[in-house]
Design a protein around this motif. Structure first.
Motif, PDB file in Angstrom:
ATOM      1  N   TRP A 126       0.933  -0.996   0.100  1.00 33.26           N
ATOM      2  CA  TRP A 126      -0.012   0.291   0.160  1.00 33.26           C
ATOM      3  C   TRP A 126       0.980   0.937  -0.380  1.00 33.26           C
ATOM      4  CZ3 TRP A 126      -0.434   4.060   3.976  1.00 33.26           C
ATOM      5  CH2 TRP A 126      -1.569   5.246   3.615  1.00 33.26           C
ATOM      6  N   THR A 129       2.494   2.337  -3.548  1.00 28.76           N
ATOM      7  CA  THR A 129       2.045   2.650  -4.124  1.00 28.76           C
ATOM      8  C   THR A 129       1.715   3.919  -3.700  1.00 28.76           C
ATOM      9  OG1 THR A 129      -0.605   1.717  -3.261  1.00 28.76           O
ATOM     10  CG2 THR A 129       0.522   0.291  -5.004  1.00 28.76           C
ATOM     11  N   GLN A 130       1.590   4.572  -2.396  1.00 28.34           N
ATOM     12  CA  GLN A 130       1.248   5.651  -2.466  1.00 28.34           C
ATOM     13  C   GLN A 130       2.565   6.512  -2.296  1.00 28.34           C
ATOM     14  OE1 GLN A 130      -1.408   7.030  -0.165  1.00 28.34           O
ATOM     15  NE2 GLN A 130      -2.208   5.757  -0.977  1.00 28.34           N
ATOM     16  N   THR A 166       1.587  13.066   4.743  1.00 26.17           N
ATOM     17  CA  THR A 166       2.144  13.142   3.905  1.00 26.17           C
ATOM     18  C   THR A 166       3.605  13.065   4.266  1.00 26.17           C
ATOM     19  OG1 THR A 166       1.745  14.887   2.038  1.00 26.17           O
ATOM     20  CG2 THR A 166       3.198  13.642   1.677  1.00 26.17           C
ATOM     21  N   LYS A 169       3.150   9.236   5.386  1.00 28.83           N
ATOM     22  CA  LYS A 169       3.692   8.259   5.367  1.00 28.83           C
ATOM     23  C   LYS A 169       4.674   7.927   4.545  1.00 28.83           C
ATOM     24  CE  LYS A 169      -1.065   8.598   2.358  1.00 28.83           C
ATOM     25  NZ  LYS A 169      -1.047   9.358   1.304  1.00 28.83           N
TER      26      LYS A 169
END
Lengths: 263, 117
Positions: A126, A129-130, A166, A169
């Protein structure tokens, strides 16, 4: 005097046989209990048999006058054999439970390991891809992620709250890829003096780096550079172009920690 | 008057003891072994049965020295079984501790699995 002594002796004898009687009863009860317990019989048959033999001996002796001490002795031994037998069956039961419980532990451990692996892989995918959506491949510089100026107020180096998601992540990505290191590069537009721009760009990059460290990324994995208004991505003629030039870029190393050289 | 009677009685008993019982050296050896074994698995004076066994073995030894063989044999026999019971109790106790540790680990694993997505 002699009579009193004899009477006293008889009295002692009477007490003694009473004591023998109760010892015998206790031993018989203990033997009955272990004899009727299938678990005890199974785990300590020899001790049960000996409890029975000793009890039999005690019972036979109790028919004789003056045998009190012997009766009590064999009753004692019988009782002990019964207790030993019961203790052995407890131990055997515990060992059985231990074996079962250990199997369960192994099973659970395996299940947990698989579950963790699954979730790490899912999270990892996940995040990949982020990050991939936020970053782009830039030739020899490798994977580069751009944080736009909306994360900073004009002229300020502090990250706005909207930057947190951001950056979070980014932190997770770095935690899942412990070998990767990053270089954080700050850039400005061409407004203002080159010296101020260099300072501002460096401070902005540093602010991102500090946040990463605060969130648990090892300092050693982070390089910080400020480039001022050099390397614009757009012409500084328009406001749109200038906005795109005000940015922080995160350059990722490859999976083995090899980072493209600084500009 | 009383004392001679008592002495006589003891003498008779003593004689009877001597006549019926050989020196129980083998039984003492077996009992000593049982105590050693109990000690080897971790029995201490804290275990009631082990303390009993030690005391009885001690008395059996002194009975042997004074040639009270019957008493020596009986005490040694009891000491042997006391020691064996002590050994068994220690082993059971240890297995219970192991069970507790393992149960705790299993519970912890179950809890961790429960919070997995």
């Amino acid at each position: 005097m002699a009579l009193i002594a004899v009477l006293a002796a008889l009295g002692v004898q009477g007490c003694a046989s009473q004591r023998s009687e109760s010892a015998l009863e206790d031993a018989a009860a203990a033997f009955q209990a272990v004899k009727d317990d299938a678990d005890v019989l199974r785990s300590a048959p020899r001790d049960v048999i000996r409890a029975g033999e000793s009890l039999g001996r005690a019972e036979r002796l109790s028919g004789y006058f003056g045998s009190g001490a012997d009766v009590r002795h064999y009753a004692y031994l019988s009782q002990r054999y019964s207790e030993i037998a019961r203790e052995h069956s407890r131990l055997a039961a515990n060992q059985e439970r231990l074996a079962k419980l250990d199997l369960e532990r192994q099973r659970l451990q395996l299940a947990l390991r698989e579950a963790k692996l699954d979730s790490v892989q899912q999270q990892g995918k996940w995040l990949e891809t982020q990050i991939a959506a936020l970053a782009s491949e830039q030739g020899e510089r490798g994977l580069v992620m751009t944080l736009s100026d909306v994360l900073f107020d004009t002229g300020r180096a502090e990250l706005k709250n909207s930057a947190s998601r951001t950056v979070l992540k980014l932190v997770q990505f770095l935690q899942l890829n412990p070998a990767r290191v990053v270089r954080i590069e700050g850039y400005t537009d061409s407004t203002g003096t080159p010296e101020d721009n260099l300072t501002l760009s460096r401070e902005r990059a540093q602010a991102v780096g500090d946040m990463l460290v605060d969130l648990g990324v090892d300092e050693k994995r982070i390089e910080v550079e400020g480039y001022g208004d050099q390397y614009p991505v757009e012409a500084n003629a328009s406001e749109r172009g200038r906005a795109q030039n005000r940015r922080v870029e995160i350059v990722f190393s490859d999976a083995k920690g090899r980072l493209a050289p600084a500009r | 008057m009383k004392i001679p009677t008592l002495t006589l009685a003891l003498a008779v008993l003593g004689l009877a003891g001597c006549a019926n019982d050989p020196a129980p050296t083998e039984q003492l050896r077996v009992s000593e072994q049982a105590l050693e074994q109990a000690k080897a698995v971790g029995a201490t004076d804290q275990v009631g049965e082990f303390k009993l066994a030690e005391d009885k073995l001690e008395r059996a030894r002194s009975n042997l020295l004074t040639q009270q063989f019957r008493d020596a044999r009986m005490r040694a026999e009891q000491a042997e079984l006391d020691a064996r019971l002590a050994e068994a109790r220690v082993l059971t106790l240890k297995s219970e501790e192991q069970l507790n540790v393992l149960q705790t680990r299993v519970n912890r694993l179950r809890k961790q699995l429960a919070v997995q997505p």
